[in-house]
Design a protein around this motif. Structure first.
Motif, PDB file in Angstrom:
ATOM      1  N   THR A   1       0.835  -1.194   0.000  1.00  0.00           N
ATOM      2  CA  THR A   1       0.000   0.000   0.000  1.00  0.00           C
ATOM      3  C   THR A   1       0.872   1.248   0.000  1.00  0.00           C
ATOM      4  O   THR A   1       2.062   1.174   0.294  1.00  0.00           O
ATOM      5  CB  THR A   1      -0.912   0.005   1.237  1.00  0.00           C
ATOM      6  OG1 THR A   1      -1.854   1.050   1.121  1.00  0.00           O
ATOM      7  CG2 THR A   1      -0.106   0.221   2.509  1.00  0.00           C
ATOM      8  N   GLY A   2       0.291   2.370  -0.329  1.00  0.00           N
ATOM      9  CA  GLY A   2       1.048   3.622  -0.304  1.00  0.00           C
ATOM     10  C   GLY A   2       0.372   4.654  -1.170  1.00  0.00           C
ATOM     11  O   GLY A   2      -0.854   4.657  -1.312  1.00  0.00           O
ATOM     12  N   ALA A   3       1.174   5.523  -1.754  1.00  0.00           N
ATOM     13  CA  ALA A   3       0.602   6.619  -2.534  1.00  0.00           C
ATOM     14  C   ALA A   3       1.608   7.111  -3.558  1.00  0.00           C
ATOM     15  O   ALA A   3       2.802   6.873  -3.441  1.00  0.00           O
ATOM     16  CB  ALA A   3       0.205   7.776  -1.614  1.00  0.00           C
ATOM     17  N   MET A   4       1.059   7.757  -4.558  1.00  0.00           N
ATOM     18  CA  MET A   4       1.910   8.384  -5.578  1.00  0.00           C
ATOM     19  C   MET A   4       1.693   9.889  -5.511  1.00  0.00           C
ATOM     20  O   MET A   4       0.582  10.349  -5.233  1.00  0.00           O
ATOM     21  CB  MET A   4       1.527   7.840  -6.946  1.00  0.00           C
ATOM     22  CG  MET A   4       2.371   8.397  -8.056  1.00  0.00           C
ATOM     23  SD  MET A   4       2.547   7.215  -9.376  1.00  0.00           S
ATOM     24  CE  MET A   4       3.609   8.155 -10.463  1.00  0.00           C
TER      25      MET A   4
ATOM     26  N   ASP B   1      -2.842   6.749   3.765  1.00  0.00           N
ATOM     27  CA  ASP B   1      -3.066   8.142   4.199  1.00  0.00           C
ATOM     28  C   ASP B   1      -1.763   8.774   4.677  1.00  0.00           C
ATOM     29  O   ASP B   1      -1.459   9.930   4.376  1.00  0.00           O
ATOM     30  CB  ASP B   1      -4.058   8.183   5.368  1.00  0.00           C
ATOM     31  CG  ASP B   1      -5.491   8.050   4.895  1.00  0.00           C
ATOM     32  OD1 ASP B   1      -5.702   8.103   3.666  1.00  0.00           O
ATOM     33  OD2 ASP B   1      -6.381   7.875   5.752  1.00  0.00           O
ATOM     34  N   LYS B   2      -0.996   7.985   5.425  1.00  0.00           N
ATOM     35  CA  LYS B   2       0.280   8.503   5.944  1.00  0.00           C
ATOM     36  C   LYS B   2       1.253   8.765   4.778  1.00  0.00           C
ATOM     37  O   LYS B   2       2.025   9.732   4.808  1.00  0.00           O
ATOM     38  CB  LYS B   2       0.907   7.504   6.926  1.00  0.00           C
ATOM     39  CG  LYS B   2       0.035   7.224   8.144  1.00  0.00           C
ATOM     40  CD  LYS B   2      -0.171   8.468   8.968  1.00  0.00           C
ATOM     41  CE  LYS B   2      -0.992   8.198  10.214  1.00  0.00           C
ATOM     42  NZ  LYS B   2      -1.440   9.444  10.879  1.00  0.00           N
ATOM     43  N   ALA B   3       1.221   7.901   3.776  1.00  0.00           N
ATOM     44  CA  ALA B   3       2.097   8.090   2.611  1.00  0.00           C
ATOM     45  C   ALA B   3       1.714   9.373   1.874  1.00  0.00           C
ATOM     46  O   ALA B   3       2.586  10.158   1.467  1.00  0.00           O
ATOM     47  CB  ALA B   3       1.987   6.884   1.683  1.00  0.00           C
ATOM     48  N   GLU B   4       0.413   9.618   1.721  1.00  0.00           N
ATOM     49  CA  GLU B   4      -0.033  10.843   1.039  1.00  0.00           C
ATOM     50  C   GLU B   4       0.389  12.085   1.825  1.00  0.00           C
ATOM     51  O   GLU B   4       0.836  13.087   1.255  1.00  0.00           O
ATOM     52  CB  GLU B   4      -1.550  10.817   0.868  1.00  0.00           C
ATOM     53  CG  GLU B   4      -2.000   9.880  -0.246  1.00  0.00           C
ATOM     54  CD  GLU B   4      -3.455  10.110  -0.623  1.00  0.00           C
ATOM     55  OE1 GLU B   4      -3.732  10.992  -1.445  1.00  0.00           O
ATOM     56  OE2 GLU B   4      -4.306   9.370  -0.092  1.00  0.00           O
ATOM     57  N   ARG B   5       0.258  11.979   3.140  1.00  0.00           N
ATOM     58  CA  ARG B   5       0.629  13.116   4.003  1.00  0.00           C
ATOM     59  C   ARG B   5       2.124  13.415   3.846  1.00  0.00           C
ATOM     60  O   ARG B   5       2.534  14.584   3.758  1.00  0.00           O
ATOM     61  CB  ARG B   5       0.292  12.739   5.451  1.00  0.00           C
ATOM     62  CG  ARG B   5       0.491  13.818   6.460  1.00  0.00           C
ATOM     63  CD  ARG B   5      -0.160  13.424   7.788  1.00  0.00           C
ATOM     64  NE  ARG B   5       0.334  14.247   8.867  1.00  0.00           N
ATOM     65  CZ  ARG B   5       1.076  13.788   9.869  1.00  0.00           C
ATOM     66  NH1 ARG B   5       1.408  12.531   9.940  1.00  0.00           N
ATOM     67  NH2 ARG B   5       1.483  14.604  10.829  1.00  0.00           N
ATOM     68  N   TRP B   6       2.931  12.373   3.790  1.00  0.00           N
ATOM     69  CA  TRP B   6       4.396  12.535   3.656  1.00  0.00           C
ATOM     70  C   TRP B   6       4.727  13.188   2.307  1.00  0.00           C
ATOM     71  O   TRP B   6       5.520  14.135   2.225  1.00  0.00           O
ATOM     72  CB  TRP B   6       5.056  11.158   3.802  1.00  0.00           C
ATOM     73  CG  TRP B   6       6.554  11.155   3.929  1.00  0.00           C
ATOM     74  CD1 TRP B   6       7.371  12.236   4.119  1.00  0.00           C
ATOM     75  CD2 TRP B   6       7.408  10.006   3.875  1.00  0.00           C
ATOM     76  NE1 TRP B   6       8.688  11.826   4.201  1.00  0.00           N
ATOM     77  CE2 TRP B   6       8.742  10.464   4.054  1.00  0.00           C
ATOM     78  CE3 TRP B   6       7.194   8.634   3.712  1.00  0.00           C
ATOM     79  CZ2 TRP B   6       9.839   9.600   4.054  1.00  0.00           C
ATOM     80  CZ3 TRP B   6       8.292   7.777   3.719  1.00  0.00           C
ATOM     81  CH2 TRP B   6       9.592   8.258   3.887  1.00  0.00           C
TER      82      TRP B   6
ATOM     83  N   ILE C   1       1.888  18.236  -5.501  1.00  0.00           N
ATOM     84  CA  ILE C   1       0.712  19.054  -5.813  1.00  0.00           C
ATOM     85  C   ILE C   1      -0.526  18.172  -6.001  1.00  0.00           C
ATOM     86  O   ILE C   1      -1.652  18.630  -5.938  1.00  0.00           O
ATOM     87  CB  ILE C   1       0.941  19.890  -7.093  1.00  0.00           C
ATOM     88  CG1 ILE C   1       1.482  18.994  -8.218  1.00  0.00           C
ATOM     89  CG2 ILE C   1       1.851  21.074  -6.816  1.00  0.00           C
ATOM     90  CD1 ILE C   1       1.508  19.654  -9.573  1.00  0.00           C
ATOM     91  N   ARG C   2      -0.299  16.888  -6.252  1.00  0.00           N
ATOM     92  CA  ARG C   2      -1.418  15.957  -6.342  1.00  0.00           C
ATOM     93  C   ARG C   2      -0.952  14.598  -5.826  1.00  0.00           C
ATOM     94  O   ARG C   2       0.158  14.149  -6.160  1.00  0.00           O
ATOM     95  CB  ARG C   2      -1.899  15.817  -7.792  1.00  0.00           C
ATOM     96  CG  ARG C   2      -3.082  14.880  -7.900  1.00  0.00           C
ATOM     97  CD  ARG C   2      -3.646  14.762  -9.291  1.00  0.00           C
ATOM     98  NE  ARG C   2      -4.767  13.842  -9.279  1.00  0.00           N
ATOM     99  CZ  ARG C   2      -5.406  13.426 -10.354  1.00  0.00           C
ATOM    100  NH1 ARG C   2      -5.049  13.867 -11.543  1.00  0.00           N
ATOM    101  NH2 ARG C   2      -6.416  12.575 -10.252  1.00  0.00           N
ATOM    102  N   THR C   3      -1.776  13.951  -5.015  1.00  0.00           N
ATOM    103  CA  THR C   3      -1.459  12.597  -4.540  1.00  0.00           C
ATOM    104  C   THR C   3      -2.693  11.722  -4.693  1.00  0.00           C
ATOM    105  O   THR C   3      -3.823  12.221  -4.728  1.00  0.00           O
ATOM    106  CB  THR C   3      -1.046  12.596  -3.054  1.00  0.00           C
ATOM    107  OG1 THR C   3      -2.138  13.073  -2.271  1.00  0.00           O
ATOM    108  CG2 THR C   3       0.186  13.453  -2.791  1.00  0.00           C
ATOM    109  N   TRP C   4      -2.465  10.410  -4.794  1.00  0.00           N
ATOM    110  CA  TRP C   4      -3.581   9.460  -4.742  1.00  0.00           C
ATOM    111  C   TRP C   4      -3.066   8.143  -4.159  1.00  0.00           C
ATOM    112  O   TRP C   4      -1.899   7.803  -4.304  1.00  0.00           O
ATOM    113  CB  TRP C   4      -4.228   9.257  -6.112  1.00  0.00           C
ATOM    114  CG  TRP C   4      -3.344   8.644  -7.166  1.00  0.00           C
ATOM    115  CD1 TRP C   4      -3.271   7.335  -7.521  1.00  0.00           C
ATOM    116  CD2 TRP C   4      -2.421   9.332  -8.021  1.00  0.00           C
ATOM    117  NE1 TRP C   4      -2.364   7.163  -8.525  1.00  0.00           N
ATOM    118  CE2 TRP C   4      -1.828   8.369  -8.867  1.00  0.00           C
ATOM    119  CE3 TRP C   4      -2.022  10.671  -8.155  1.00  0.00           C
ATOM    120  CZ2 TRP C   4      -0.871   8.696  -9.811  1.00  0.00           C
ATOM    121  CZ3 TRP C   4      -1.064  10.987  -9.093  1.00  0.00           C
ATOM    122  CH2 TRP C   4      -0.507  10.017  -9.913  1.00  0.00           C
TER     123      TRP C   4
END
Ligand code: SF4
Length: 429
Positions: free
Chosen positions: A209-212, A335-340, A347-350
């Motif tokens: 899991t994580g974010a871009m 959520d934590k990855a997006e916050r980081w 400027i944009r995360t998902w």
């Protein structure tokens, strides 16, 4: 995990029968024998006794950016320990930071594994013979329930028998379970070690899991290995959750990998897609982590009664699902990855989230659980199959839980521990 979090409904969560202190000397041995580079800062408690043998690889652009952002958030970033030579080590060169670190052999042999470290050293002693392109069909036993060797197909597909005083299986969680289940006899009609139907159970991997994040400035320097900085602040102590995960920036990506990382709603073809590729290949960062999965008894490996492989050996059949709690934890970690990433200037995360489907591909573990009670585990604390005094397992299948980390160093450390135990005791088994 059970002592920390208690009983969890619909999970066979339990404690390991050995402690960190039991494994710590072997972690150190694996780090020095196989070769690990990394920083001096301890990633988490408990600490190691000896520093890693090699310094960290140079900090990437992402490392500098994410490191500063993590500190602003009160987190504790550190250099990821890597099974890669940062400097020449044990007769091989250091990493030259190419783009081909994932999915390709290393051009300068700086990526470390058993193939270029311990296996060549074992062969050089003259006490080890390596038979490649062979497939073990079953573990053979005698009427007293003792392993007598293995039946295997050689490189010419001829069925052969190899007698042995001690048999050690290290085929990883799916194939080790399959081999035990395919080793049937009068004494072991449901497969060797499977008297209480625990072989193949509790198949786990990691809920990745994580974010871009997209940035309006260049953050990705396109140099290998890419993964460079991590935090362990969310491995435990997350309110209302069981376990958690480390978070780190991802490995280097080739353009073809990046092509599959477009934001929700963006077409995967045509001009818009090409513009996205051109603009954001170097202006993007991915932060991911392996969420520790809760063991589920019904997540399992069985052998198929009708389908065989090329040699006619029954194939593995996987069934089950992840524990619902894993998905909740994965959302929290994403959520934590997006916050980081946002703190670093995205400027944009998902989010990038796993589904409830069965895990156990990458990082597979759990199917031959280690434990003190033969009714609820497959191997004892020395990884000896409960029922068979001279049969051992040394791979991720013995993991009771798989941690919120890549499990390879634990697999290697435990293999050293099991190997030492066998070497000291094999005459008496
Ligand atoms: S980036 Fe990876 S593959 Fe490339 S030189 Fe370094 S270790 Fe080898």
């Amino acid at each position: 995990m059970r002592s920390t979090y208690g009983t969890v409904e619909a999970s066979t969560l339990d404690d390991w029968p050995i402690s960190y202190e039991d494994l710590e000397p072997y972690y150190e041995k694996a780090e020095w024998e196989i070769g690990v580079s990394g920083g001096p800062e301890p990633p988490q408690k408990p600490p190691r006794k000896k520093p890693l043998p090699m310094p960290p690889l140079p900090d990437s652009k992402e490392h500098v950016l994410l490191g500063a952002a993590a500190k602003r958030l009160g987190l504790h970033p550190f250099h990821i320990p890597m099974l890669r030579n940062s400097v020449p080590y044990n007769g091989r060169g250091g990493c030259m930071r190419c783009r081909w670190c994932v999915g390709f052999a290393c051009e300068v042999d700086a990526k470390n594994g058993t193939h270029n470290t311990v296996i060549p050293r074992a062969l050089a002693t003259g006490n080890c013979e390596l038979r490649t392109n062979c497939v073990v069909k079953e573990v053979l036993t005698n009427g007293k329930g003792r392993a007598t060797g293995v039946a295997y197909f050689d490189q010419h597909n001829h069925l052969r028998e190899q007698p042995a005083d001690v048999v050690v299986i290290a085929g990883s969680a799916v194939e080790s379970a399959r081999l035990l289940l395919n080793s049937r006899s009068l004494l072991f009609p449901n497969g060797i070690g499977n008297r209480y139907d625990w072989v193949g159970r509790n198949l786990q991997g990691h809920a990745y899991t994580g974010a871009m994040g997209l940035f309006n400035f260049e953050v990705f320097d396109d140099l290998g290995p890419g993964a460079s900085i991590a935090i362990c602040d969310y491995n435990h102590g997350n309110p209302g959750l069981v376990g958690g995960a480390l978070l780190c920036n991802e490995f280097i990506r080739l353009p073809i990998h990046f092509a599959g990382m477009s934001p929700p709603g963006l077409p995967r073809w045509g001009n818009e897609h090409k513009d996205y590729m051109r603009k954001y290949y170097r202006r993007s960062s991915v932060v991911m982590g392996p969420v520790q999965e809760l063991p589920v008894f019904e997540a399992r490996v069985q052998v198929d009664p009708t389908v065989g492989d090329f040699w006619g050996i029954p194939v593995a059949r996987l069934s089950g699902h992840r524990h619902p709690s894993d998905i909740v934890t994965a959302k929290y970690i994403a959520d934590k990855a997006e916050r980081w990433l946002k703190e670093a200037g995205a400027i944009r995360t998902w989010p990038r989230l796993p589904g409830s489907e069965l895990s156990g591909g990458q990082h597979q573990a759990g199917t031959c659980r280690m434990g003190n009670d033969p009714h609820t585990s497959v191997v004892d604390r020395n990884c000896r199959v409960h029922d068979v005094e001279n049969l051992f397992i040394a791979d991720g299948s013995v993991h009771v839980t798989n941690g919120g980390f890549n499990p390879v160093l634990t697999i290697m450390a435990n293999a050293y521990r099991v190997g030492e135990h066998i070497a000291q005791n094999w005459k008496s088994v």
